[in-house]
Design a protein around this motif. Structure first.
Motif, mmCIF file in Angstrom:
data_model
loop_
_atom_site.group_PDB
_atom_site.id
_atom_site.type_symbol
_atom_site.label_atom_id
_atom_site.label_comp_id
_atom_site.label_asym_id
_atom_site.label_seq_id
_atom_site.Cartn_x
_atom_site.Cartn_y
_atom_site.Cartn_z
ATOM 1 N N VAL A 81 -3.487 0.884 -3.539
ATOM 2 C CA VAL A 81 -3.211 -0.526 -3.269
ATOM 3 C C VAL A 81 -2.459 -1.112 -4.457
ATOM 4 C CG1 VAL A 81 -4.252 -2.789 -2.867
ATOM 5 C CG2 VAL A 81 -5.225 -0.756 -1.791
ATOM 6 N N ARG A 104 -5.651 -5.112 0.859
ATOM 7 C CA ARG A 104 -6.867 -4.371 1.241
ATOM 8 C C ARG A 104 -6.983 -4.254 2.755
ATOM 9 N NH1 ARG A 104 -8.524 -1.113 -2.567
ATOM 10 N NH2 ARG A 104 -8.515 -2.173 -4.556
ATOM 11 N N GLN A 105 -6.642 -5.307 3.475
ATOM 12 C CA GLN A 105 -6.683 -5.258 4.938
ATOM 13 C C GLN A 105 -5.632 -4.276 5.454
ATOM 14 O OE1 GLN A 105 -5.719 -8.905 7.038
ATOM 15 N NE2 GLN A 105 -6.978 -8.303 8.796
ATOM 16 N N GLU A 108 -4.565 -1.645 3.796
ATOM 17 C CA GLU A 108 -5.089 -0.318 3.485
ATOM 18 C C GLU A 108 -6.136 0.108 4.514
ATOM 19 O OE1 GLU A 108 -7.048 2.076 -0.256
ATOM 20 O OE2 GLU A 108 -7.843 0.086 0.225
ATOM 21 N N THR A 109 -7.027 -0.811 4.879
ATOM 22 C CA THR A 109 -8.068 -0.498 5.862
ATOM 23 C C THR A 109 -7.454 -0.116 7.202
ATOM 24 O OG1 THR A 109 -9.633 -1.974 4.764
ATOM 25 C CG2 THR A 109 -10.097 -1.416 7.062
ATOM 26 N N VAL A 119 0.865 -1.174 0.000
ATOM 27 C CA VAL A 119 0.000 0.000 0.000
ATOM 28 C C VAL A 119 0.903 1.225 0.000
ATOM 29 C CG1 VAL A 119 -1.714 1.315 1.300
ATOM 30 C CG2 VAL A 119 -1.884 -1.175 1.204
#
Length: 183
Positions: free
Chosen positions: A60, A146-147, A149-150, A37
């Protein structure tokens, strides 16, 4: 606005942690993956010079080239609605046609200035990256980008309105804090 970019990899930054004696913590991570990321952040002072603000954007599995930086700056210009002076390092992502065209299209609303070579100690946003990587995301082993980034956006969302922490990023750099914020 002081702007910088950083990258976060899937492998956790392992730091000391607490555990029961004889039961060390286990960090499971995906091996052999190059997911990442990239994060851009701009730390800015309000026109009344009484508050600091933070703008962030993530990509991402990408990186901030000059086109992505120009898109980030366009978002900042829409958000702030006042003239913006951007101070950044001499990275290649801060040069080239997309940046030059944006400066030209902004008709005086965007001015860019470069830090001196090896001037990272002047950049308060570098302190943000240190805080993020060594404090908020250390020992974090995400399942996918994605995790990551979250988690990154969640950590940074808590900083946006934290004036004390934003001022601390200035204090940790050698750039002097604006006088109006020295209370």
């Amino acid at each position: 606005m002081l702007m910088d970019e950083s990258g976060l990899l899937m492998a956790p930054l392992v730091r000391r942690s607490w555990a029961l004696r004889g039961q060390p913590p286990v960090l499971e991570q995906k091996a052999g993956h190059r997911e990442k990321v990239s994060v851009a952040a701009g730390l800015w002072l309000t026109p009344r010079r009484d508050r600091l603000g933070l703008s962030v954007q993530t990509l991402v599995n990408g990186y901030f080239d000059n086109e992505a930086v120009a898109a980030f700056l366009e978002d900042v210009l829409r958000q702030l609605r006042k003239p913006v002076v951007v101070v950044w390092d001499g990275g290649s992502m801060h040069k080239g046609d997309p940046i030059d065209e944006l400066v030209e299209r902004s008709v005086g609303r965007l001015i860019v200035e470069q830090l001196p070579a090896y001037g990272s100690e002047l950049m308060p946003v570098e302190q943000l990256w240190t805080w993020l990587k060594y404090s908020r995301l250390c020992n974090f082993a995400p399942q996918d980008a994605r995790q990551l980034e979250t988690a990154t956006l969640g950590a940074l969302a808590g900083v946006v309105d934290d004036q004390e922490l934003l001022r601390n990023f200035f204090h940790a750099s050698i750039l002097p804090l604006p006088r109006a914020l020295l209370f």
